[in-house]
Scaffold this motif. Sequence first.
Motif, PDB file in Angstrom:
ATOM      1  N   LYS A 108       5.042   1.969  -3.249  1.00 36.15           N
ATOM      2  CA  LYS A 108       5.287   1.064  -4.373  1.00 36.15           C
ATOM      3  C   LYS A 108       6.335   0.031  -3.969  1.00 36.15           C
ATOM      4  CE  LYS A 108       8.089   2.399  -7.629  1.00 36.15           C
ATOM      5  NZ  LYS A 108       7.638   2.503  -8.951  1.00 36.15           N
ATOM      6  N   GLY A 222       2.211  -0.345  -1.659  1.00 32.43           N
ATOM      7  CA  GLY A 222       0.920   0.199  -2.058  1.00 32.43           C
ATOM      8  C   GLY A 222       0.110   0.695  -0.877  1.00 32.43           C
ATOM      9  N   ASP A 252       4.673   8.090  -5.442  1.00 34.60           N
ATOM     10  CA  ASP A 252       4.000   7.038  -4.681  1.00 34.60           C
ATOM     11  C   ASP A 252       4.227   7.186  -3.186  1.00 34.60           C
ATOM     12  OD1 ASP A 252       2.779   5.503  -6.798  1.00 34.60           O
ATOM     13  OD2 ASP A 252       4.792   4.950  -7.404  1.00 34.60           O
TER      14      ASP A 252
END
Length: 355
Positions: A108, A222, A252
């Motif tokens: 993230k 990501g 994440d």
Amino acid sequence: MTHSFTESDLLQTAGKTVDPVFQQPLSTLRTLKEASIADGRITITVELPLYGYPQKDELTTAIQKTIADAHSDAGEVTVDYTVKVRGKDSGGSIGLKVKNVIAVGSGKGGVGKSTMAASIAYGLKELGASVGLMDADVYGPSIPHMLNVEGQPAASEPSPGVMRIEPNVAEGGVKVMSIGFFVKPDQAVVWRGPMLHKTLTQFLKDVEWGELDYLIIDMPPGTGDVSLTLSQLLGLAGAVIVCTPQQVALLDAVKAISMFNQVRIPVLGIVENMSGDVFGRGGACEKAKEMDVPFLGEMPIDAQVRIQGDAGNMAKLFDEDSSAREPLMNISQQVALGVAKKLLEGGSMPTLEIL
């Protein structure tokens, strides 16, 4: 003074010493370079595979003891060290002369990934390595600002008809490439995957990086196309996962680890960034243990990191009086060690010919 042994005997004996870091005999690691005897003094030369080897004193003592135990008339033994970074020769298939390409990623945004990528680049440079930094975060290129580097890179023609892009050079000699050098500061990059793939390929194949020990790649946040592109182009030395201590960031980070595993990029470990009262502390260390991946260290919340990053003075974080120097140097050292250990685990530690 005559001895009951030869220089070759000394190499054979010293080779039985177990390296305290890699836990293997020096003969297996092939880090012994030479042994010499002059005026009754013995000198053993060891070529370390990375800058920042953390236990020189322990290794010196171990070599001296091994020789003393085997040769009672050995006398004084001096151990000298040289360094030659070893690596996978990442990117050799596409013309890169880079020993180790390291991706720095996160699951993230907002966890300080770019700050940590730049810090690792400077930390490895501070240790003595030759380093480049490639900004693969094309949608949010922050590296040019943090390193105070600007201007479109120059083109060169090293041979007739062959055009190359010369990377910009930041303070301290770190070579840098970013899409930020080609667009205006307020210009958004709106690209689909194929354009992204093409640009990253050009940054790797057409940039004159030269011979580097490490090329650090600041990944976009990501789990998108970039990791797949890199895995197809390069044999990466490994990936560093950056996260903050709180649970929402760790969730994440787990996805990022899964992504790198899927594309067969070795995970060097997790860095906990911005540790302290605001986000808590120790979450990344616990997650690393849970997932059986190395914990590379923590960087406490430090206003100087934000101040120097905003001012484009990241190199100042490594000044002797900087509060950020010690934790960042520790993380950089652990990254270098992680690369060397992955090479050893994979059986691809290049051999060293004993002279």
